[in-house]
Design a protein around this motif. Structure first.
Motif, PDB file in Angstrom:
ATOM      1  N   GLU A 131       0.708  -1.089   0.037  1.00 47.08           N
ATOM      2  CA  GLU A 131      -0.016   0.123   0.143  1.00 47.08           C
ATOM      3  C   GLU A 131       0.858   1.219   0.203  1.00 47.08           C
ATOM      4  O   GLU A 131       0.327   2.334  -0.409  1.00 47.08           O
ATOM      5  CB  GLU A 131      -0.931   0.003   1.064  1.00 47.08           C
ATOM      6  CG  GLU A 131      -2.183  -1.062   1.188  1.00 47.08           C
ATOM      7  CD  GLU A 131      -2.820  -1.042   2.406  1.00 47.08           C
ATOM      8  OE1 GLU A 131      -3.927  -0.992   2.460  1.00 47.08           O
ATOM      9  OE2 GLU A 131      -2.061  -1.421   3.628  1.00 47.08           O
ATOM     10  N   VAL A 132       2.140   1.008   0.437  1.00 46.93           N
ATOM     11  CA  VAL A 132       2.898   2.251   0.522  1.00 46.93           C
ATOM     12  C   VAL A 132       4.400   2.120   0.175  1.00 46.93           C
ATOM     13  O   VAL A 132       4.844   0.970   0.693  1.00 46.93           O
ATOM     14  CB  VAL A 132       2.780   3.018   1.817  1.00 46.93           C
ATOM     15  CG1 VAL A 132       3.748   4.120   2.056  1.00 46.93           C
ATOM     16  CG2 VAL A 132       1.620   3.352   2.392  1.00 46.93           C
ATOM     17  N   VAL A 133       5.056   2.669  -0.469  1.00 45.77           N
ATOM     18  CA  VAL A 133       6.602   2.638  -0.620  1.00 45.77           C
ATOM     19  C   VAL A 133       7.207   3.539   0.205  1.00 45.77           C
ATOM     20  O   VAL A 133       6.936   4.640   0.330  1.00 45.77           O
ATOM     21  CB  VAL A 133       6.979   2.788  -2.121  1.00 45.77           C
ATOM     22  CG1 VAL A 133       8.395   2.725  -2.370  1.00 45.77           C
ATOM     23  CG2 VAL A 133       6.104   1.554  -3.074  1.00 45.77           C
ATOM     24  N   ALA A 134       8.407   2.976   0.780  1.00 42.94           N
ATOM     25  CA  ALA A 134       9.133   3.729   1.695  1.00 42.94           C
ATOM     26  C   ALA A 134      10.588   3.913   1.311  1.00 42.94           C
ATOM     27  O   ALA A 134      11.258   2.831   1.041  1.00 42.94           O
ATOM     28  CB  ALA A 134       9.004   3.329   3.301  1.00 42.94           C
ATOM     29  N   LEU A 162       1.596   4.321  -6.150  1.00 43.73           N
ATOM     30  CA  LEU A 162       1.580   4.142  -4.800  1.00 43.73           C
ATOM     31  C   LEU A 162       1.921   5.330  -3.828  1.00 43.73           C
ATOM     32  O   LEU A 162       2.676   6.240  -4.124  1.00 43.73           O
ATOM     33  CB  LEU A 162       1.892   2.946  -4.305  1.00 43.73           C
ATOM     34  CG  LEU A 162       1.498   1.636  -4.499  1.00 43.73           C
ATOM     35  CD1 LEU A 162       2.688   0.491  -4.234  1.00 43.73           C
ATOM     36  CD2 LEU A 162       0.065   1.190  -3.932  1.00 43.73           C
ATOM     37  N   PRO A 163       1.282   5.518  -2.928  1.00 47.43           N
ATOM     38  CA  PRO A 163       1.777   6.555  -1.940  1.00 47.43           C
ATOM     39  C   PRO A 163       3.297   6.381  -1.693  1.00 47.43           C
ATOM     40  O   PRO A 163       3.799   5.320  -1.476  1.00 47.43           O
ATOM     41  CB  PRO A 163       0.842   6.540  -0.658  1.00 47.43           C
ATOM     42  CG  PRO A 163      -0.410   5.785  -1.033  1.00 47.43           C
ATOM     43  CD  PRO A 163       0.009   4.848  -2.439  1.00 47.43           C
ATOM     44  N   TYR A 164       3.878   7.321  -1.243  1.00 44.85           N
ATOM     45  CA  TYR A 164       5.321   7.449  -0.994  1.00 44.85           C
ATOM     46  C   TYR A 164       5.700   8.149   0.346  1.00 44.85           C
ATOM     47  O   TYR A 164       5.255   9.201   0.559  1.00 44.85           O
ATOM     48  CB  TYR A 164       6.385   8.151  -2.065  1.00 44.85           C
ATOM     49  CG  TYR A 164       7.681   8.232  -1.901  1.00 44.85           C
ATOM     50  CD1 TYR A 164       8.394   6.889  -1.872  1.00 44.85           C
ATOM     51  CD2 TYR A 164       8.334   9.320  -1.771  1.00 44.85           C
ATOM     52  CE1 TYR A 164       9.903   6.726  -1.527  1.00 44.85           C
ATOM     53  CE2 TYR A 164       9.890   9.181  -1.731  1.00 44.85           C
ATOM     54  CZ  TYR A 164      10.699   8.016  -1.642  1.00 44.85           C
ATOM     55  OH  TYR A 164      11.741   7.971  -1.412  1.00 44.85           O
ATOM     56  N   ASN A 175      10.301  15.387  12.365  1.00 42.60           N
ATOM     57  CA  ASN A 175       9.763  14.069  11.733  1.00 42.60           C
ATOM     58  C   ASN A 175      11.061  13.170  11.415  1.00 42.60           C
ATOM     59  O   ASN A 175      12.216  13.674  11.259  1.00 42.60           O
ATOM     60  CB  ASN A 175       9.277  14.222  10.527  1.00 42.60           C
ATOM     61  CG  ASN A 175       7.873  15.162  10.460  1.00 42.60           C
ATOM     62  OD1 ASN A 175       7.099  15.092  11.601  1.00 42.60           O
ATOM     63  ND2 ASN A 175       7.489  15.776   9.390  1.00 42.60           N
ATOM     64  N   LEU A 176      10.726  11.883  11.736  1.00 40.36           N
ATOM     65  CA  LEU A 176      11.689  10.740  11.464  1.00 40.36           C
ATOM     66  C   LEU A 176      11.188  10.182   9.897  1.00 40.36           C
ATOM     67  O   LEU A 176      11.861   9.843   9.247  1.00 40.36           O
ATOM     68  CB  LEU A 176      11.941   9.600  12.353  1.00 40.36           C
ATOM     69  CG  LEU A 176      12.710   8.583  12.040  1.00 40.36           C
ATOM     70  CD1 LEU A 176      14.144   9.000  12.173  1.00 40.36           C
ATOM     71  CD2 LEU A 176      12.696   7.571  13.287  1.00 40.36           C
ATOM     72  N   ILE A 177       9.897   9.957   9.867  1.00 44.46           N
ATOM     73  CA  ILE A 177       9.330   9.626   8.707  1.00 44.46           C
ATOM     74  C   ILE A 177       8.579  10.861   7.926  1.00 44.46           C
ATOM     75  O   ILE A 177       7.808  11.655   8.483  1.00 44.46           O
ATOM     76  CB  ILE A 177       8.030   8.609   8.766  1.00 44.46           C
ATOM     77  CG1 ILE A 177       8.781   7.471   9.455  1.00 44.46           C
ATOM     78  CG2 ILE A 177       7.449   8.228   7.746  1.00 44.46           C
ATOM     79  CD1 ILE A 177       7.921   6.524   9.826  1.00 44.46           C
ATOM     80  N   GLU A 178       8.959  10.919   6.562  1.00 42.61           N
ATOM     81  CA  GLU A 178       8.325  12.198   5.853  1.00 42.61           C
ATOM     82  C   GLU A 178       7.101  11.706   5.009  1.00 42.61           C
ATOM     83  O   GLU A 178       7.747  10.771   4.259  1.00 42.61           O
ATOM     84  CB  GLU A 178       9.488  12.922   5.181  1.00 42.61           C
ATOM     85  CG  GLU A 178      10.609  13.449   5.833  1.00 42.61           C
ATOM     86  CD  GLU A 178      10.023  14.960   6.625  1.00 42.61           C
ATOM     87  OE1 GLU A 178       8.795  15.316   6.625  1.00 42.61           O
ATOM     88  OE2 GLU A 178      10.769  15.406   7.624  1.00 42.61           O
ATOM     89  N   GLY A 179       6.040  12.372   5.025  1.00 37.47           N
ATOM     90  CA  GLY A 179       4.870  11.891   4.360  1.00 37.47           C
ATOM     91  C   GLY A 179       3.739  11.401   5.241  1.00 37.47           C
ATOM     92  O   GLY A 179       4.027  11.678   6.241  1.00 37.47           O
ATOM     93  N   ASN A 180       2.801  10.747   4.554  1.00 33.22           N
ATOM     94  CA  ASN A 180       1.508  10.358   5.280  1.00 33.22           C
ATOM     95  C   ASN A 180       1.577   8.953   5.454  1.00 33.22           C
ATOM     96  O   ASN A 180       1.313   8.115   4.375  1.00 33.22           O
ATOM     97  CB  ASN A 180       0.469  11.056   4.671  1.00 33.22           C
ATOM     98  CG  ASN A 180      -0.952  10.777   5.485  1.00 33.22           C
ATOM     99  OD1 ASN A 180      -0.856  10.436   6.637  1.00 33.22           O
ATOM    100  ND2 ASN A 180      -2.050  10.525   4.846  1.00 33.22           N
TER     101      ASN A 180
END
Length: 215
Positions: A69-72, A91-93, A107-112
């Motif tokens: 569902e998401v690519v990181a 896909l969302p990134y 933030n450690l994680i950028e994006g939603n």
């Protein structure tokens, strides 16, 4: 017929994204002596190689984790590659910093990223696995599920193989150290006499001392 991992290893050698110097080792930032230096950022400057990577990473994801569902992407080396993959798959990134931002929301994680989402992590290079698995843990701490990781290249260190197994993370790569050595030999990049040096280093890179092979 050559396998994808051998074909791709040749590409990395030819554009100097991978350099081998068994007799004149590099010194990594960690202080390790190494007969190899890898810089996969160089692949971004070669459209054919860049596209090859994008297509193969997408293939690995679609064949193994079709419910992604998401690519990181892992900062900083895999930010661009991860974005290309996410865009191709529609896909969302997100991307994961090595350390939290020192201002703003820190933030450690950028994006939603939403709890419960199935995530595939994209990495450019896996050495010991430490930074890669730190990114995995960041995603897990956010309540999402890491279904797997894809990477451009892995050194196949025993310590990283164990680390991924212990963390229960499946790692799939386009190419690897074994395939690269085979490709380097086939195209005449290295000599037969270099093979033992390259293999001994991979087994225990932290303690390898240049010129001691066979002693």
């Amino acid at each position: 017929m050559k396998h994808i991992d051998n074909i791709f290893a040749e590409k990395l050698l030819k554009i100097s994204a991978i350099k081998l110097q068994p007799n004149n080792p590099f010194t990594w930032a960690s202080g390790w002596n190494s007969p190899i230096y890898t810089d996969n950022r160089k692949t971004l400057s070669y459209p054919d190689v860049r596209n090859f990577i994008k297509v193969e990473l997408c293939r690995l994801i679609q064949e193994n984790w079709p419910d992604t569902e998401v690519v990181a992407g892992v900062a900083t080396g895999a930010i661009a590659q991860g974005a290309l993959v996410a865009d191709t798959l529609g896909l969302p990134y997100i991307y994961i910093r090595s350390t939290p931002k020192d201002h703003g929301l820190e933030n450690l994680i950028e994006g939603n990223l939403k709890p419960g989402q199935k995530v595939v992590v994209v990495e450019d290079l896996v050495s010991t696995g430490g930074s890669s698995l730190k990114a995995v843990q960041a995603v897990r701490n956010a309540g999402a599920e890491v279904v797997g990781m894809v990477a451009i290249f892995t050194y196949e260190f025993p310590v990283s193989v164990k680390a991924f197994k212990d963390a229960n993370v499946q790692l799939l790569t386009i190419s690897n150290y074994s395939a690269m050595i085979k490709a380097a030999k086939e195209i005449g990049y290295i000599k037969e006499s270099d093979l033992q040096t390259l293999e001994q280093w991979r087994k225990d890179p932290a303690n390898w001392v240049p010129g001691t092979i066979g002693e």
